[in-house]
Design a protein around this motif. Structure first.
Motif, PDB file in Angstrom:
ATOM      1  N   LYS A 221     -17.277 -32.028  40.265  1.00  0.00           N
ATOM      2  CA  LYS A 221     -16.159 -32.847  39.494  1.00  0.00           C
ATOM      3  C   LYS A 221     -16.580 -34.318  39.371  1.00  0.00           C
ATOM      4  O   LYS A 221     -16.545 -34.945  38.497  1.00  0.00           O
ATOM      5  N   ALA A 222     -17.120 -34.690  40.467  1.00  0.00           N
ATOM      6  CA  ALA A 222     -17.469 -35.947  40.523  1.00  0.00           C
ATOM      7  C   ALA A 222     -18.530 -36.472  39.834  1.00  0.00           C
ATOM      8  O   ALA A 222     -18.344 -37.648  39.304  1.00  0.00           O
ATOM      9  N   VAL A 223     -19.611 -35.800  39.641  1.00  0.00           N
ATOM     10  CA  VAL A 223     -20.604 -36.251  38.732  1.00  0.00           C
ATOM     11  C   VAL A 223     -20.570 -35.750  37.414  1.00  0.00           C
ATOM     12  O   VAL A 223     -21.398 -36.128  36.721  1.00  0.00           O
ATOM     13  N   ALA A 224     -19.699 -34.837  37.258  1.00  0.00           N
ATOM     14  CA  ALA A 224     -19.611 -34.239  35.729  1.00  0.00           C
ATOM     15  C   ALA A 224     -19.495 -35.334  34.509  1.00  0.00           C
ATOM     16  O   ALA A 224     -20.274 -35.270  33.508  1.00  0.00           O
ATOM     17  N   GLY A 225     -18.937 -36.377  34.625  1.00  0.00           N
ATOM     18  CA  GLY A 225     -18.844 -37.451  33.620  1.00  0.00           C
ATOM     19  C   GLY A 225     -20.123 -38.094  33.485  1.00  0.00           C
ATOM     20  O   GLY A 225     -20.207 -38.660  32.585  1.00  0.00           O
ATOM     21  N   ASN A 226     -21.039 -38.179  34.477  1.00  0.00           N
ATOM     22  CA  ASN A 226     -22.303 -38.965  34.404  1.00  0.00           C
ATOM     23  C   ASN A 226     -23.200 -37.783  34.138  1.00  0.00           C
ATOM     24  O   ASN A 226     -24.634 -38.254  34.057  1.00  0.00           O
ATOM     25  N   GLY A 227     -22.975 -36.798  33.681  1.00  0.00           N
ATOM     26  CA  GLY A 227     -23.968 -35.878  33.352  1.00  0.00           C
ATOM     27  C   GLY A 227     -24.878 -35.206  34.634  1.00  0.00           C
ATOM     28  O   GLY A 227     -25.658 -34.544  34.436  1.00  0.00           O
ATOM     29  N   GLY A 228     -24.119 -35.331  35.690  1.00  0.00           N
ATOM     30  CA  GLY A 228     -24.989 -34.880  36.901  1.00  0.00           C
ATOM     31  C   GLY A 228     -24.363 -33.306  36.993  1.00  0.00           C
ATOM     32  O   GLY A 228     -23.749 -32.845  36.603  1.00  0.00           O
ATOM     33  N   LYS A 229     -25.066 -33.095  38.140  1.00  0.00           N
ATOM     34  CA  LYS A 229     -24.806 -31.354  38.573  1.00  0.00           C
ATOM     35  C   LYS A 229     -24.929 -31.530  40.061  1.00  0.00           C
ATOM     36  O   LYS A 229     -25.496 -32.249  40.792  1.00  0.00           O
ATOM     37  N   ALA A 230     -24.275 -30.568  40.607  1.00  0.00           N
ATOM     38  CA  ALA A 230     -24.110 -30.354  42.133  1.00  0.00           C
ATOM     39  C   ALA A 230     -25.091 -28.828  42.490  1.00  0.00           C
ATOM     40  O   ALA A 230     -25.033 -28.228  41.529  1.00  0.00           O
ATOM     41  N   VAL A 231     -25.816 -28.961  43.543  1.00  0.00           N
ATOM     42  CA  VAL A 231     -26.629 -27.865  43.746  1.00  0.00           C
ATOM     43  C   VAL A 231     -26.315 -27.251  45.121  1.00  0.00           C
ATOM     44  O   VAL A 231     -26.244 -28.097  46.041  1.00  0.00           O
ATOM     45  N   ALA A 232     -25.615 -26.264  45.133  1.00  0.00           N
ATOM     46  CA  ALA A 232     -25.014 -25.402  46.265  1.00  0.00           C
ATOM     47  C   ALA A 232     -26.230 -24.501  47.007  1.00  0.00           C
ATOM     48  O   ALA A 232     -26.823 -23.737  46.318  1.00  0.00           O
ATOM     49  N   VAL A 233     -26.863 -25.035  48.001  1.00  0.00           N
ATOM     50  CA  VAL A 233     -28.026 -24.453  48.767  1.00  0.00           C
ATOM     51  C   VAL A 233     -27.685 -23.607  49.824  1.00  0.00           C
ATOM     52  O   VAL A 233     -26.966 -24.116  50.711  1.00  0.00           O
TER      53      VAL A 233
END
Length: 170
Positions: free
Chosen positions: A3-15
């Motif tokens: 959610k925090a990076v969504a506006g910047n076009g980012g993504k989260a990677v859960a490993v």
């Protein structure tokens, strides 16, 4: 994080090494309409990502579960961008870990590690070897330094039994 990076076009990677935990993350994200999260099943000693794609690698009370922390951190380093960070929030001791008032996973921890006397060293047997179930700050700093990362920020948000350090490259 997603959610925090969504506006910047980012993504989260859960490993993770546990497919059930990754399924939980995917299902939870789907229910919340979160689309910028990727799950990645990895072996125990290497995240096995596609090159230096991480701005931040975040560990909260899980670092002590990694058996060969030295190998893992050295492998992790190659997936972190040159200006990337490793954030480590970790208990320096498991002495209070199994208190239901302070640990939402107390029942699971008791089942995994057994209840030992307060202050006793926390170890578990795995594949015939004793594995430490706590990480001292000095050990974490040494492991990170061996992989080229050094403390750049520390925060005292959790009190005495837990440390919060942000590591970066020099």
């Amino acid at each position: 994080f997603a959610k925090a990076v969504a506006g910047n076009g980012g993504k989260a990677v859960a490993v993770d090494i546990d497919p059930a935990l990754l399924s939980y993350v995917s299902e939870s994200a789907g229910k919340q309409g979160i689309k910028n999260i990727e799950t990645h099943l990895a072996p125990v000693d290497d995240p096995k990502l596609s090159g230096p794609i991480l701005d931040v690698a975040f560990f909260h009370d899980v670092f002590h579960h990694i058996e060969q922390r030295d190998v893992y951190v050295k492998n992790l380093a190659k997936y972190i961008k040159p200006t990337g960070r490793i954030v480590l929030i970790e208990r320096s001791s498991h002495a209070m870990m199994h208190d239901d008032n302070h640990d939402g996973n107390a029942e699971m921890h008791r089942a995994m590690h057994g209840d030992t006397a307060p202050g006793a060293p926390r170890v578990m047997q795995h594949k015939g070897q004793q594995v430490e179930m706590a990480t001292e700050r000095s050990k974490a700093d040494s492991l990170m330094a061996a992989a080229g990362f050094f403390p750049i920020e520390t925060h005292d948000l959790f009190g005495e039994g837990k440390f919060f350090v942000i590591y970066g490259r020099k």
